[in-house]
Scaffold this active site. Structure first.
Site, PDB file in Angstrom:
ATOM      1  N   SER A 110       0.830  -1.202   0.000  1.00  0.00           N
ATOM      2  CA  SER A 110       0.000   0.000   0.000  1.00  0.00           C
ATOM      3  C   SER A 110       0.863   1.251   0.000  1.00  0.00           C
ATOM      4  CB  SER A 110      -0.893   0.000   1.241  1.00  0.00           C
ATOM      5  OG  SER A 110      -1.463   1.282   1.414  1.00  0.00           O
ATOM      6  N   GLN A 131       0.561  -0.495  -4.804  1.00  0.00           N
ATOM      7  CA  GLN A 131      -0.819   0.020  -4.806  1.00  0.00           C
ATOM      8  C   GLN A 131      -0.767   1.538  -4.696  1.00  0.00           C
ATOM      9  OE1 GLN A 131      -2.399   1.283  -1.702  1.00  0.00           O
ATOM     10  NE2 GLN A 131      -4.212   1.895  -2.835  1.00  0.00           N
ATOM     11  N   THR A 159      -6.523   1.616  -6.478  1.00  0.00           N
ATOM     12  CA  THR A 159      -7.696   1.218  -5.697  1.00  0.00           C
ATOM     13  C   THR A 159      -8.822   2.209  -5.941  1.00  0.00           C
ATOM     14  OG1 THR A 159      -6.262   0.216  -4.063  1.00  0.00           O
ATOM     15  CG2 THR A 159      -8.507   0.726  -3.350  1.00  0.00           C
ATOM     16  N   LYS A 237      -8.187  -2.290  -8.573  1.00  0.00           N
ATOM     17  CA  LYS A 237      -8.584  -3.026  -7.367  1.00  0.00           C
ATOM     18  C   LYS A 237      -9.818  -2.382  -6.733  1.00  0.00           C
ATOM     19  CE  LYS A 237      -6.872  -4.382  -2.776  1.00  0.00           C
ATOM     20  NZ  LYS A 237      -7.550  -3.506  -1.826  1.00  0.00           N
ATOM     21  N   HIS A 261     -12.522  -3.987  -0.248  1.00  0.00           N
ATOM     22  CA  HIS A 261     -11.634  -3.389   0.749  1.00  0.00           C
ATOM     23  C   HIS A 261     -11.745  -4.137   2.090  1.00  0.00           C
ATOM     24  CE1 HIS A 261      -9.239   0.397   0.274  1.00  0.00           C
ATOM     25  NE2 HIS A 261      -9.026   0.215   1.566  1.00  0.00           N
ATOM     26  N   GLY A 293     -10.812 -10.704   0.237  1.00  0.00           N
ATOM     27  CA  GLY A 293     -11.952 -10.522   1.131  1.00  0.00           C
ATOM     28  C   GLY A 293     -12.421 -11.852   1.681  1.00  0.00           C
ATOM     29  N   GLY A 315      -5.548 -10.229   3.127  1.00  0.00           N
ATOM     30  CA  GLY A 315      -5.382  -8.987   3.859  1.00  0.00           C
ATOM     31  C   GLY A 315      -5.153  -9.258   5.333  1.00  0.00           C
ATOM     32  N   ARG A 316      -6.239  -9.517   6.056  1.00  0.00           N
ATOM     33  CA  ARG A 316      -6.101  -9.673   7.511  1.00  0.00           C
ATOM     34  C   ARG A 316      -5.211 -10.840   7.932  1.00  0.00           C
ATOM     35  NH1 ARG A 316     -10.975  -7.410   6.608  1.00  0.00           N
ATOM     36  NH2 ARG A 316     -11.470  -5.490   7.727  1.00  0.00           N
TER      37      ARG A 316
HETATM   38  C1  LIG Z   1      -6.352  -2.319   8.147  1.00  0.00           C
HETATM   39  C2  LIG Z   1      -6.553  -2.400   6.662  1.00  0.00           C
HETATM   40  C3  LIG Z   1      -5.932  -1.465   5.840  1.00  0.00           C
HETATM   41  C4  LIG Z   1      -6.109  -1.535   4.456  1.00  0.00           C
HETATM   42  N1  LIG Z   1      -5.452  -0.641   3.662  1.00  0.00           N
HETATM   43  C5  LIG Z   1      -5.575  -0.715   2.313  1.00  0.00           C
HETATM   44  C6  LIG Z   1      -4.857   0.162   1.469  1.00  0.00           C
HETATM   45  O1  LIG Z   1      -4.092   1.001   1.928  1.00  0.00           O
HETATM   46  N2  LIG Z   1      -5.038   0.050   0.135  1.00  0.00           N
HETATM   47  C7  LIG Z   1      -5.877  -0.877  -0.420  1.00  0.00           C
HETATM   48  O2  LIG Z   1      -6.010  -0.958  -1.633  1.00  0.00           O
HETATM   49  N3  LIG Z   1      -6.554  -1.746   0.375  1.00  0.00           N
HETATM   50  C8  LIG Z   1      -6.412  -1.695   1.707  1.00  0.00           C
HETATM   51  N4  LIG Z   1      -7.087  -2.586   2.498  1.00  0.00           N
HETATM   52  C9  LIG Z   1      -7.884  -3.629   1.857  1.00  0.00           C
HETATM   53  C10 LIG Z   1      -7.023  -4.846   1.559  1.00  0.00           C
HETATM   54  O3  LIG Z   1      -6.131  -4.618   0.505  1.00  0.00           O
HETATM   55  C11 LIG Z   1      -7.872  -6.050   1.158  1.00  0.00           C
HETATM   56  O4  LIG Z   1      -8.721  -5.662   0.102  1.00  0.00           O
HETATM   57  C12 LIG Z   1      -8.690  -6.651   2.283  1.00  0.00           C
HETATM   58  O5  LIG Z   1      -8.001  -6.589   3.511  1.00  0.00           O
HETATM   59  C13 LIG Z   1      -9.009  -8.097   1.938  1.00  0.00           C
HETATM   60  O6  LIG Z   1      -9.855  -8.647   2.849  1.00  0.00           O
HETATM   61  P1  LIG Z   1      -9.407  -9.584   4.082  1.00  0.00           P
HETATM   62  O7  LIG Z   1      -8.801  -8.658   5.082  1.00  0.00           O
HETATM   63  O8  LIG Z   1     -10.690 -10.150   4.514  1.00  0.00           O
HETATM   64  O9  LIG Z   1      -8.427 -10.616   3.571  1.00  0.00           O
HETATM   65  C14 LIG Z   1      -6.934  -2.543   3.887  1.00  0.00           C
HETATM   66  C15 LIG Z   1      -7.539  -3.470   4.715  1.00  0.00           C
HETATM   67  C16 LIG Z   1      -7.353  -3.437   6.087  1.00  0.00           C
HETATM   68  C17 LIG Z   1      -8.000  -4.483   6.940  1.00  0.00           C
END
Ligand SMILES: Cc1cc2nc3c(=O)[nH]c(=O)nc-3n(C[C@H](O)[C@H](O)[C@H](O)COP(=O)(O)O)c2cc1C
Length: 376
Positions: A110, A131, A159, A237, A261, A293, A315-316
């Site tokens: 990110s 990103q 994004t 994205k 997201h 997700g 992500g998480r």
């Molecule tokens: C704390 C947090 C910060 C995030 N920051 C960004 C970001 O800066 N840019 C972005 O494109 N997505 C961001 N996302 C979304 C993630 O890229 C991703 O789409 C998402 O976490 C996927 O779902 P999951 O957490 O269930 O795996 C963020 C998600 C979380 C939980």
């Protein structure tokens, strides 16, 4: 493996990370916006996809490797970009990228992760996707694109699903004094606090260097600018409708990420796995489609591949593993996914990730019911 990294499921990882992070921080990142409906539903919807195995077929060796945008990866599990990654552990995105390189997969990083592309490039040994947002203006975005070029990153991902900031990740507003807000929790999280006391000022400086947030979000009309400026593969994205997928492809996307997201933007958006197939049907012949997700285990990867994804992103699981063990935590979570995916392939009875097709998954009928067009 250190005891704390000895997690065998996402649930175990989450429970341990809950104990490692201050409560406010954990909840901010584990939950989504609003009532977290979309975040919860992202996970729950995977449970509605039945896997359909073939009995009495055995492949002693399974092949997990594939390609994404022409880059070889050891498995179709990539890292999602996460802002504020440095907030949970100072290793941050450079550590995650180092772990992704060791695992033979892609780290997407990110623009808001709290480290610069230069810092990331110094640690990365594998493919990196940068990103970007336009939220801090064209100039700031261009800086990241130029850095991505300089370091030979493979792609940029813009994004498009977060036009405003409904729930700013803690890392964006953190400063040493705001840490006081965590109050008595700090005493209960000595390891996190000790790390934060040494690294927090650098994170605050990195956030400061980002400059003021401007109002703009990336629009379809910005895609030409992004493509021209970058000159390489552009990933869009944050797509959850076939109509927007078509727009992205018409605007020049080389790949798209079906993503909401992680439920951090619009609470009420559909779970990504429920809309994947309709999007693949629309643009899957033309571009690669990835999904993130709610991907929490190897069999979720098989489900997403069966519904047409080329790869998934996490992500998480990445975020919480980093919180728990720094980059070694990310190593551990990627190895857990690799192991679970390998077992899932054996269980459904295929030799390679490329052999998974639609016949291996059964979805609820209502997912394919005719829906109103998203765009008028
Ligand atoms: C704390 C947090 C910060 C995030 N920051 C960004 C970001 O800066 N840019 C972005 O494109 N997505 C961001 N996302 C979304 C993630 O890229 C991703 O789409 C998402 O976490 C996927 O779902 P999951 O957490 O269930 O795996 C963020 C998600 C979380 C939980």
């Amino acid at each position: 493996m250190p005891k704390k990294l000895n997690f065998h499921t996402y649930e175990e990882l989450k429970a341990s990370a809950r104990k490692a992070l201050p409560r406010v921080l954990f909840e901010d990142m584990a939950n989504g916006s609003g009532r977290s409906w979309t975040t919860r539903h992202n996970e729950a919807a995977f449970d509605e996809v039945d896997l359909v195995p073939r009995a009495a077929v055995g492949f002693p060796e399974r092949q997990l490797s594939t390609t994404v945008l022409g880059t070889e990866v050891s498995m179709p599990v990539l890292l999602s970009p996460i802002g504020a990654l440095r907030m949970v552990h100072p290793h941050g995105a450079p550590g995650a990228a180092a772990a992704a390189g060791r695992a033979g997969t892609v780290a997407s990083v990110s623009m808001m992760c709290g480290h610069t592309p230069d810092e990331i490039a110094r640690r990365a040994t594998g493919p990196v996707w940068q990103q970007v947002y336009l939220s801090h203006g064209y100039e700031k975005c261009a800086e990241y694109i130029e850095a991505a070029k300089r370091h030979g990153f493979q792609a940029i991902a813009v994004t498009v699903d977060c036009p405003v900031s409904p729930k700013p990740p803690m890392g964006l507003k953190v400063s040493l004094s705001s840490a006081i807000e965590f109050g008595p929790q700090l005493a209960r999280r000595p390891a996190w606090t000790a790390r934060f006391l040494t690294d927090g000022a650098k994170l605050a400086a990195a956030n400061e260097a980002m400059g003021p947030r401007k109002k703009q979000t990336a629009l379809w009309s910005d895609m030409d600018w992004l493509k021209e400026r970058w000159g390489g593969p552009l990933i869009v994205k944050g797509i959850i409708t076939p109509e927007d997928a078509r727009r992205a492809v018409d605007a020049g996307a080389d790949a798209i990420v079906v993503s909401n997201h992680g439920g951090m933007s619009l609470d009420g958006a559909p779970a990504t796995i429920t809309v994947l197939e309709s999007i693949v049907r629309e643009v899957g012949q033309e571009v690669e489609v990835y999904l993130d997700g709610g991907v929490r285990q190897g069999s979720d990867v098989v489900r997403a591949l069966a519904l047409g994804a080329r790869a998934v992103m996490i992500g998480r699981p990445q975020l919480l593993a980093l919180a728990l063990g720094g980059e070694r935590g990310v190593d551990a979570v990627l190895e857990l996914f690799r192991h679970q995916l390998d077992v899932a392939l054996a269980m459904v009875g295929v030799q390679s990730v490329h052999d998974i097709d639609r016949s291996y998954a059964r979805t609820p009928e209502r997912w394919t019911d005719p829906q109103p067009a998203a765009l008028s």
